[in-house]
Design a protein around this motif. Sequence first.
Motif, mmCIF file in Angstrom:
data_model
loop_
_atom_site.group_PDB
_atom_site.id
_atom_site.type_symbol
_atom_site.label_atom_id
_atom_site.label_comp_id
_atom_site.label_asym_id
_atom_site.label_seq_id
_atom_site.Cartn_x
_atom_site.Cartn_y
_atom_site.Cartn_z
ATOM 1 N N VAL A 192 -9.366 12.316 -2.080
ATOM 2 C CA VAL A 192 -10.116 11.116 -1.709
ATOM 3 C C VAL A 192 -9.756 9.946 -2.630
ATOM 4 C CG1 VAL A 192 -12.426 10.100 -1.571
ATOM 5 C CG2 VAL A 192 -12.015 12.410 -0.679
ATOM 6 N N ILE A 193 -9.680 10.214 -3.921
ATOM 7 C CA ILE A 193 -9.382 9.156 -4.892
ATOM 8 C C ILE A 193 -7.927 8.675 -4.750
ATOM 9 C CG2 ILE A 193 -9.066 8.709 -7.356
ATOM 10 C CD1 ILE A 193 -11.906 8.468 -6.545
ATOM 11 N N CYS A 194 -6.994 9.599 -4.542
ATOM 12 C CA CYS A 194 -5.588 9.205 -4.371
ATOM 13 C C CYS A 194 -5.424 8.307 -3.148
ATOM 14 C CB CYS A 194 -4.694 10.435 -4.247
ATOM 15 S SG CYS A 194 -4.339 11.251 -5.816
ATOM 16 N N GLU A 195 -6.146 8.610 -2.083
ATOM 17 C CA GLU A 195 -6.069 7.767 -0.889
ATOM 18 C C GLU A 195 -6.694 6.404 -1.159
ATOM 19 O OE1 GLU A 195 -7.064 5.577 2.453
ATOM 20 O OE2 GLU A 195 -8.669 6.602 1.335
ATOM 21 N N GLU A 196 -7.829 6.400 -1.838
ATOM 22 C CA GLU A 196 -8.540 5.150 -2.108
ATOM 23 C C GLU A 196 -7.714 4.205 -2.971
ATOM 24 O OE1 GLU A 196 -12.261 3.724 -4.918
ATOM 25 O OE2 GLU A 196 -12.402 5.699 -3.983
ATOM 26 N N LEU A 197 -7.009 4.764 -3.950
ATOM 27 C CA LEU A 197 -6.283 3.933 -4.920
ATOM 28 C C LEU A 197 -4.776 3.924 -4.687
ATOM 29 C CD1 LEU A 197 -8.186 2.573 -6.929
ATOM 30 C CD2 LEU A 197 -9.070 4.836 -6.396
ATOM 31 N N PHE A 198 -4.343 4.400 -3.537
ATOM 32 C CA PHE A 198 -2.917 4.487 -3.210
ATOM 33 C C PHE A 198 -2.241 3.129 -3.362
ATOM 34 C CE2 PHE A 198 0.527 4.330 -0.023
ATOM 35 C CZ PHE A 198 1.303 5.399 -0.454
ATOM 36 N N ASP A 199 -1.172 3.070 -4.148
ATOM 37 C CA ASP A 199 -0.443 1.833 -4.402
ATOM 38 C C ASP A 199 0.875 1.881 -3.632
ATOM 39 O OD1 ASP A 199 1.028 -0.321 -5.537
ATOM 40 O OD2 ASP A 199 -0.233 -0.229 -7.313
ATOM 41 N N ASP A 200 0.924 1.178 -2.508
ATOM 42 C CA ASP A 200 2.085 1.279 -1.617
ATOM 43 C C ASP A 200 3.085 0.144 -1.801
ATOM 44 O OD1 ASP A 200 0.616 -0.779 -0.631
ATOM 45 O OD2 ASP A 200 0.513 -0.055 1.434
ATOM 46 N N GLY A 201 3.019 -0.549 -2.910
ATOM 47 C CA GLY A 201 3.904 -1.695 -3.118
ATOM 48 C C GLY A 201 5.223 -1.354 -3.772
ATOM 49 N N HIS A 202 5.645 -0.086 -3.697
ATOM 50 C CA HIS A 202 6.856 0.340 -4.408
ATOM 51 C C HIS A 202 7.718 1.226 -3.502
ATOM 52 C CE1 HIS A 202 4.670 -1.082 -7.958
ATOM 53 N NE2 HIS A 202 3.646 -0.398 -7.479
ATOM 54 N N GLU A 203 9.024 1.185 -3.709
ATOM 55 C CA GLU A 203 9.940 1.958 -2.883
ATOM 56 C C GLU A 203 10.187 3.356 -3.449
ATOM 57 O OE1 GLU A 203 13.515 -0.222 -2.327
ATOM 58 O OE2 GLU A 203 12.556 -1.849 -1.188
ATOM 59 N N ARG A 204 10.047 3.511 -4.769
ATOM 60 C CA ARG A 204 10.348 4.787 -5.405
ATOM 61 C C ARG A 204 9.088 5.614 -5.602
ATOM 62 N NH1 ARG A 204 12.793 2.067 -10.330
ATOM 63 N NH2 ARG A 204 11.560 3.707 -11.338
ATOM 64 N N ILE A 205 9.228 6.945 -5.463
ATOM 65 C CA ILE A 205 8.090 7.837 -5.587
ATOM 66 C C ILE A 205 7.550 7.866 -7.012
ATOM 67 C CG2 ILE A 205 9.625 9.815 -5.904
ATOM 68 C CD1 ILE A 205 6.051 9.784 -4.424
ATOM 69 N N ASP A 206 8.435 7.769 -8.031
ATOM 70 C CA ASP A 206 7.939 7.792 -9.412
ATOM 71 C C ASP A 206 7.107 6.546 -9.705
ATOM 72 O OD1 ASP A 206 10.277 6.292 -9.161
ATOM 73 O OD2 ASP A 206 10.956 6.673 -11.215
ATOM 74 N N GLU A 207 7.523 5.388 -9.164
ATOM 75 C CA GLU A 207 6.738 4.170 -9.353
ATOM 76 C C GLU A 207 5.402 4.244 -8.610
ATOM 77 O OE1 GLU A 207 9.494 0.322 -9.985
ATOM 78 O OE2 GLU A 207 9.693 1.237 -8.014
ATOM 79 N N THR A 208 5.437 4.714 -7.379
ATOM 80 C CA THR A 208 4.206 4.821 -6.590
ATOM 81 C C THR A 208 3.199 5.728 -7.280
ATOM 82 O OG1 THR A 208 5.456 4.497 -4.538
ATOM 83 C CG2 THR A 208 3.264 5.461 -4.331
ATOM 84 N N PHE A 209 3.692 6.843 -7.805
ATOM 85 C CA PHE A 209 2.809 7.768 -8.506
ATOM 86 C C PHE A 209 2.227 7.116 -9.758
ATOM 87 C CE2 PHE A 209 2.232 10.991 -11.851
ATOM 88 C CZ PHE A 209 1.266 11.773 -11.246
ATOM 89 N N TYR A 210 3.075 6.489 -10.568
ATOM 90 C CA TYR A 210 2.623 5.889 -11.825
ATOM 91 C C TYR A 210 1.525 4.851 -11.571
ATOM 92 C CZ TYR A 210 2.609 3.020 -16.043
ATOM 93 O OH TYR A 210 2.210 2.300 -17.151
ATOM 94 N N TYR A 211 1.783 3.928 -10.653
ATOM 95 C CA TYR A 211 0.832 2.837 -10.449
ATOM 96 C C TYR A 211 -0.445 3.314 -9.757
ATOM 97 C CZ TYR A 211 4.242 -0.505 -12.148
ATOM 98 O OH TYR A 211 5.122 -1.190 -12.947
ATOM 99 N N THR A 212 -0.351 4.326 -8.941
ATOM 100 C CA THR A 212 -1.567 4.888 -8.351
ATOM 101 C C THR A 212 -2.418 5.547 -9.429
ATOM 102 O OG1 THR A 212 -0.483 5.261 -6.208
ATOM 103 C CG2 THR A 212 -2.479 6.527 -6.657
ATOM 104 N N MET A 213 -1.789 6.270 -10.338
ATOM 105 C CA MET A 213 -2.540 6.893 -11.428
ATOM 106 C C MET A 213 -3.179 5.830 -12.332
ATOM 107 S SD MET A 213 -2.326 10.114 -10.808
ATOM 108 C CE MET A 213 -2.153 9.745 -9.042
ATOM 109 N N LYS A 214 -2.472 4.712 -12.553
ATOM 110 C CA LYS A 214 -3.062 3.612 -13.329
ATOM 111 C C LYS A 214 -4.297 3.057 -12.608
ATOM 112 C CE LYS A 214 -1.316 1.362 -16.384
ATOM 113 N NZ LYS A 214 -1.503 1.278 -17.847
#
Length: 461
Positions: free
Chosen positions: A211-233
């Motif tokens: 639920v939290i990952c969906e709520e805070l999902f950061d889709d502004g990046h092309e790479r999976i490592d970036e998407t993961f990092y910024y979503t965790m932030k």
Amino acid sequence: MMYDCSKEFLKFYQRHVVLPAEQQNHLRKKRRLNINRLKKGLEEYNEEKGTDFKIAEERIQGSMAMHTIVQNDSNDFDIDVGIVFEADNLADRGAESIRNMFRNALERKTNTFTDEPEVKTSCVRLKYSEGYHVDFAIFKRHKEYEWDDEFTYEHAGNKWSIRDIKALEEWFSQKIKEKGIELRQLVRLSKMFCKSRDTWGTMPSGLIQTVICEELFDDGHERIDETFYYTMKNIVHRLSYNLEVKAPVDNNRLLTTRQIDLELMERWKNKLESCLKKLDVLFDDNCTYKNAITAWHDFFNHSYWKDIQDSSLNELLSTKKSNDYDKTEQFIEDLYPAINEKYYVKIDCRVTGKGFSLIPITKYLEKFDSRFNKFIPSNFEVRCEIDETNCPSYDKVLWKVKNVGNEAKKRNCIRGQIEERGKSITEPTSFVGPHYIECYLIKDSVCVAIGHVDVPIGENN
């Protein structure tokens, strides 16, 4: 700019986060086995007590239904099953009474287990000595009016409460359609992080993380490592001012109702915030490949990153190794991001060759075990078709033939493509390896059932 480790990150995800097909099938078998145990236990209970309890529906729930289950060295897998009765069949019995009846019926067919079935507030739990467990959530259903298309479901928790039994899976499937397969990747990676240190103890449930990952999902990046990092932030920032989590369904019921739930959320926030600081080096202009790999190792605490550290940089960056092979395998969750595995499908697999008439693979392996050591010889033929399924209708059947082992890699023939080939397929047994075949039933662009059969091939005698 963040140092690019996307290739290594994706390899980590595919090799060490996603649960291999063989293990996924093992869990499916455990689920079916225990549902059958329950049914037999209910028959015995009914005969002894003069009752007539009958199961109306069986539903896959939780991470298995959403396909977010991850590899876990301690085998601490949750197999969530929803068992539904007709409301009239349960009469006026209370939620706790039904859970106790359920435990009694299940206990009759699980007397070889070390632990007896445990009645919990929201389910009846069956623990395996290997570490994983099956959670049976109990529901009853009824229709307000005869002409209603849908049932109303109630869950046997502290008391009977209305619950949309399929809403969570449908919600997640819809979010995957909207946000892409990266959302499922993020949920799996988050779970992997949360179990990365035994010393951390219990962390928030997989549902809360989803639920939290969906709520805070950061889709502004092309790479999976970036998407993961910024979503965790984003998650750390959000949990810094609000630890409560509500379900996206069932009238936004609160998922963090107890003080211990809030403490687990605080723990998650603190551990995530601390480990994210280890990744600051990725934004240093002078960051090297070694610095980046070390940082991700410190974050995930997984041997994969250490192995990369210890390997030769020249070997790692070479474009072609002597043992390299084409990564042709496809994954159903990538082709059909919306997966709702609410039905089962069984594959009828038969083999023939070298004087042997067509015979089920299980019977062949049993009958000729001493001769072939539970392997099928090469140069045989394997024929697979749908044996049985509780899926009422489907639009198409897809098949995956996966070659496994060193010989498959040496021959550059791991295959694993997912193709529409009708209701039956025929394959030769060409070379040694613990290969397998899977089929997928597709309905309205959703994968609703997955079948699996192992095809072990050995040396000719």
